[in-house]
Scaffold this motif. Sequence first.
Motif, PDB file in Angstrom:
ATOM      1  N   ALA A   1       0.727  -1.041  -0.019  1.00  0.00           N
ATOM      2  CA  ALA A   1      -0.013   0.057  -0.010  1.00  0.00           C
ATOM      3  C   ALA A   1       0.962   1.209   0.122  1.00  0.00           C
ATOM      4  O   ALA A   1       0.524   2.313  -0.545  1.00  0.00           O
TER       5      ALA A   1
ATOM      6  N   TYR B   1      -8.866   0.271  -0.028  1.00  0.00           N
ATOM      7  CA  TYR B   1      -8.936  -1.344  -0.226  1.00  0.00           C
ATOM      8  C   TYR B   1      -9.942  -2.111   0.540  1.00  0.00           C
ATOM      9  O   TYR B   1     -10.522  -1.700   1.591  1.00  0.00           O
TER      10      TYR B   1
ATOM     11  N   GLN C   1      -8.920  -7.588  -0.333  1.00  0.00           N
ATOM     12  CA  GLN C   1      -7.600  -7.063  -0.742  1.00  0.00           C
ATOM     13  C   GLN C   1      -6.612  -6.987   0.603  1.00  0.00           C
ATOM     14  O   GLN C   1      -5.512  -7.277   0.211  1.00  0.00           O
ATOM     15  N   VAL C   2      -7.005  -6.464   1.496  1.00  0.00           N
ATOM     16  CA  VAL C   2      -6.157  -6.431   2.759  1.00  0.00           C
ATOM     17  C   VAL C   2      -5.736  -7.955   3.100  1.00  0.00           C
ATOM     18  O   VAL C   2      -4.711  -8.111   3.525  1.00  0.00           O
TER      19      VAL C   2
END
Length: 63
Positions: free
Chosen positions: A30, A42, A46-47
């Motif tokens: 990120a 996000y 996605q995280v």
Amino acid sequence: MQRHMDCGDLAPGSPVLRAKQFSALVKAEADELFLKRDLPVYSAKQVAAMVERAVPLFIKGAR
């Protein structure tokens, strides 16, 4: 972190430092976009994917 160091999963060291190192590794993907001033939002998926990619790398590097 201490529990994993005690079990031999991670090399001995400061659990606080290990937590900081892991946090920095997770944030690395990120940060690249952040530095380019492209501030993405996000999703939880996605995280989770970023964390899943960071965990094996961290474990290998912290042994």
